[in-house]
Write an enzyme that holds these catalytic residues in place. Sequence first.
Site, mmCIF file in Angstrom:
data_model
loop_
_atom_site.group_PDB
_atom_site.id
_atom_site.type_symbol
_atom_site.label_atom_id
_atom_site.label_comp_id
_atom_site.label_asym_id
_atom_site.label_seq_id
_atom_site.Cartn_x
_atom_site.Cartn_y
_atom_site.Cartn_z
ATOM 1 N N SER A 80 51.216 60.018 91.039
ATOM 2 C CA SER A 80 50.299 61.073 90.622
ATOM 3 C C SER A 80 48.886 60.768 91.119
ATOM 4 O O SER A 80 48.671 60.705 92.323
ATOM 5 C CB SER A 80 50.362 61.254 89.105
ATOM 6 O OG SER A 80 49.741 62.448 88.703
ATOM 7 N N ASN B 125 55.195 61.680 93.439
ATOM 8 C CA ASN B 125 54.667 62.847 92.731
ATOM 9 C C ASN B 125 53.190 63.054 93.059
ATOM 10 O O ASN B 125 52.348 63.215 92.178
ATOM 11 C CB ASN B 125 54.874 62.706 91.224
ATOM 12 C CG ASN B 125 56.339 62.529 90.869
ATOM 13 O OD1 ASN B 125 56.844 61.408 90.826
ATOM 14 N ND2 ASN B 125 57.034 63.630 90.634
ATOM 15 N N HIS C 152 57.934 65.268 86.813
ATOM 16 C CA HIS C 152 56.767 64.517 87.267
ATOM 17 C C HIS C 152 56.878 63.012 87.058
ATOM 18 O O HIS C 152 56.323 62.238 87.831
ATOM 19 C CB HIS C 152 55.516 65.042 86.559
ATOM 20 C CG HIS C 152 54.233 64.548 87.152
ATOM 21 N ND1 HIS C 152 53.841 64.836 88.450
ATOM 22 C CD2 HIS C 152 53.245 63.773 86.633
ATOM 23 C CE1 HIS C 152 52.678 64.267 88.694
ATOM 24 N NE2 HIS C 152 52.292 63.615 87.609
#
Length: 263
Positions: free
Chosen positions: A96, A120, A241
């Site tokens: 992320s 992700n 995610h």
Amino acid sequence: MMSKTQQLSNNRIAHYFEQGTGEPLVLIHGVGMQAAAWYPQIEFFSKHYRVISVDMPGHGQSTKLADEAKLQDFVDWTIEFIAALNIGAVNLAGHSMGSLITTGVSVTRPDLVKRMAVLNGVYKRTPQARNAVIKRAEELKTGHIDVETPLQRWFGDSEIERIASDHVKSWLENVDLSGYTTAYSAFACGDEVYADEWSKIACPALVLTGTHDPNSTAEMAREMASLAKNGVAIVIENERHMVNLTAPDKVNNAMQKWLETNV
């Protein structure tokens, strides 16, 4: 895991977990998480690698950056941390926001990165998606953290997802609000900072996401991988995610192949 700290400039402290011996693998988590958020990868890879999972600034036990810090400041912090370890080039993986940091480090200091992996990751969000993230960043400045919405977005009802959700809920509920807000603001505005630099990445690059992650889409992953000189995109079916926690075997297998790629 051994808990360690590294002294950085301006009396800042970087906290990290270290386990195993061998080629170094440095892991950077996402916003609101902490170093332990890589627990399946730490357990798996520490059998053959020196795994270093670091608390991002303002998370866990790492000193936070200034309130107005941008993504580049998180990248500079990570560069200083890796250089301070004095272990040469590392295999660098981020999830992320950690993937944005990993990208920034890889294009800014390629001498410090042997291989890079983004899990992700986000790449050139649509205006609608960017506005939604910026709105959440602004809401954090009011002092309110919405824990339940991301949990519902990230996890289903299976046993492995329930366990992961409990961990993530605990981390979000205990995160430093100021550090979280600063990081989220940098994340919200960071998807384009290094987006046009992917063609500079020459080392083996793994780009991985799940088909059910609406914010880190399969299209984003394939685009990033296609721009890197040695990029590979992997999209895991039916995952969201937090794929490194909910599909650890598939993620670990993909990362193992990446780590075995010749440089």
